[in-house]
Design a protein around this motif. Structure first.
Motif, PDB file in Angstrom:
ATOM      1  N   ALA A 246       0.860  -1.184   0.000  1.00  0.00           N
ATOM      2  CA  ALA A 246       0.000   0.000   0.000  1.00  0.00           C
ATOM      3  C   ALA A 246       0.897   1.236   0.000  1.00  0.00           C
ATOM      4  CB  ALA A 246      -0.920   0.010   1.218  1.00  0.00           C
ATOM      5  N   HIS A 247       0.482   2.252  -0.721  1.00  0.00           N
ATOM      6  CA  HIS A 247       1.269   3.492  -0.776  1.00  0.00           C
ATOM      7  C   HIS A 247       0.389   4.615  -1.306  1.00  0.00           C
ATOM      8  CE1 HIS A 247       1.585   3.366  -5.217  1.00  0.00           C
ATOM      9  NE2 HIS A 247       1.636   2.050  -5.037  1.00  0.00           N
ATOM     10  N   ARG A 248       0.834   5.825  -1.046  1.00  0.00           N
ATOM     11  CA  ARG A 248       0.127   6.972  -1.617  1.00  0.00           C
ATOM     12  C   ARG A 248       0.446   7.065  -3.105  1.00  0.00           C
ATOM     13  NH1 ARG A 248      -2.733  10.457   1.321  1.00  0.00           N
ATOM     14  NH2 ARG A 248      -2.511  10.407   3.598  1.00  0.00           N
ATOM     15  N   ALA A 249      -0.492   7.635  -3.856  1.00  0.00           N
ATOM     16  CA  ALA A 249      -0.291   7.805  -5.293  1.00  0.00           C
ATOM     17  C   ALA A 249       0.744   8.896  -5.533  1.00  0.00           C
ATOM     18  CB  ALA A 249      -1.615   8.150  -5.964  1.00  0.00           C
TER      19      ALA A 249
ATOM     20  N   HIS B 204      -4.807  10.090  -2.698  1.00  0.00           N
ATOM     21  CA  HIS B 204      -5.145   8.741  -3.145  1.00  0.00           C
ATOM     22  C   HIS B 204      -4.185   7.723  -2.544  1.00  0.00           C
ATOM     23  CE1 HIS B 204      -7.813   9.473  -6.919  1.00  0.00           C
ATOM     24  NE2 HIS B 204      -7.997  10.406  -6.014  1.00  0.00           N
ATOM     25  N   PHE B 205      -4.749   6.667  -1.991  1.00  0.00           N
ATOM     26  CA  PHE B 205      -3.965   5.512  -1.576  1.00  0.00           C
ATOM     27  C   PHE B 205      -4.193   4.391  -2.590  1.00  0.00           C
ATOM     28  CE2 PHE B 205      -3.028   6.864   2.812  1.00  0.00           C
ATOM     29  CZ  PHE B 205      -1.794   6.246   2.973  1.00  0.00           C
ATOM     30  N   ILE B 206      -3.145   3.683  -2.929  1.00  0.00           N
ATOM     31  CA  ILE B 206      -3.258   2.508  -3.786  1.00  0.00           C
ATOM     32  C   ILE B 206      -2.824   1.304  -2.971  1.00  0.00           C
ATOM     33  CG2 ILE B 206      -2.487   1.374  -5.904  1.00  0.00           C
ATOM     34  CD1 ILE B 206      -1.869   4.127  -7.042  1.00  0.00           C
ATOM     35  N   ALA B 207      -3.648   0.266  -2.974  1.00  0.00           N
ATOM     36  CA  ALA B 207      -3.332  -0.934  -2.194  1.00  0.00           C
ATOM     37  C   ALA B 207      -3.633  -2.176  -3.022  1.00  0.00           C
ATOM     38  CB  ALA B 207      -4.145  -0.964  -0.904  1.00  0.00           C
ATOM     39  N   ARG B 208      -2.797  -3.188  -2.836  1.00  0.00           N
ATOM     40  CA  ARG B 208      -3.034  -4.474  -3.497  1.00  0.00           C
ATOM     41  C   ARG B 208      -3.523  -5.477  -2.459  1.00  0.00           C
ATOM     42  NH1 ARG B 208      -2.104  -7.416  -7.957  1.00  0.00           N
ATOM     43  NH2 ARG B 208      -1.677  -9.642  -7.716  1.00  0.00           N
ATOM     44  N   ILE B 209      -4.732  -6.013  -2.705  1.00  0.00           N
ATOM     45  CA  ILE B 209      -5.322  -6.994  -1.803  1.00  0.00           C
ATOM     46  C   ILE B 209      -4.706  -8.364  -2.101  1.00  0.00           C
ATOM     47  CG2 ILE B 209      -7.473  -7.923  -0.918  1.00  0.00           C
ATOM     48  CD1 ILE B 209      -7.185  -4.866  -0.704  1.00  0.00           C
TER      49      ILE B 209
END
Length: 221
Positions: free
Chosen positions: A111-114, A121-126
């Motif tokens: 997870a990280h900020r865009a 925006h946060f982007i995360a991989r489930i």
């Protein structure tokens, strides 16, 4: 008279020589023009082939990017500093559990900020595909999402090329919205499906979709 005839013959011979030279030059130019035309035709065919290959490669790259982001989500509306010192993965996992009422903390691969252009925006991989689908079901079942009193959005992280294609259908969706008996949606990667009284229509071209919507349902005004 003999001298005059001799002069005329000499001038005629000179003119004939000039004409022959011009004819030779014209033939040479004609040959070059034909060769150039053939080269242009060949180049046009090659360019057309290259354009097709580039288009095909672009579609493949977009497809690969989409597959790589299949379990990615974006969370919009999170101000910088709201993590309160927590790591990005821990923060996003707790946020998802709290906002969506999950039974347990979801496992995130990362997870990280865009990029700085979209710091909220946060982007995360489930990690798990089933967890991903459960999260998206929870999102779609709630009309409004809030975190710490602030409205947020959670949506799939699609490739930018796909998002741009979807945006091209925006004015069409504006016309179709709230029309009685009309249902519409966008199929991945970018195909607009419209169901109405006369059947179903599929569009990949936004301009054709716009023309159809105006003819069938009028403008959005």
């Amino acid at each position: 008279m003999a001298a005059l005839e001799k002069k005329i013959d000499a001038k005629f011979d000179a003119m004939q020589l000039t004409i022959n030279n011009h004819r030779s030059t014209l033939e040479h130019l004609e040959q070059n023009a034909t060769a150039s035309a053939e080269s242009v035709t060949e180049l046009q065919a090659q360019v057309k082939s290259f354009v097709g290959q580039v288009s095909e490669l672009t579609e493949k790259c977009t497809d690969l990017e989409g597959r790589s982001k299949r379990q990615n989500i974006r969370i919009a509306g999170i101000r910088e500093g709201m993590e309160n010192g927590q790591g990005a993965r821990e923060f996003v996992a707790k946020l998802l559990m709290e906002v969506l009422g999950l039974d347990e903390l979801p496992i995130l691969d990362r997870a990280h900020r865009a990029l700085r252009s979209r710091p909220e925006h946060f982007i995360a991989r489930i990690h798990n595909g089933r967890t991903m689908e459960n999260i998206m079901r929870k999102v779609s079942s709630q009309r409004k999402l809030t975190f710490n009193g602030r409205s947020i959005q959670i949506f799939r992280d699609y490739p930018s090329a796909v998002v741009k294609r979807w945006a091209a259908f925006a004015r069409v969706r504006q016309i179709l919205r709230d029309k009685p008996g009309v249902k519409f949606g966008i199929l991945y990667p970018a195909k607009l499906r419209v169901t109405y009284s006369e059947g179903e229509k599929l569009f990949t071209d936004a301009n054709k979709a716009w023309k159809f919507a105006v003819e069938q349902f009028g403008t959005d005004k």
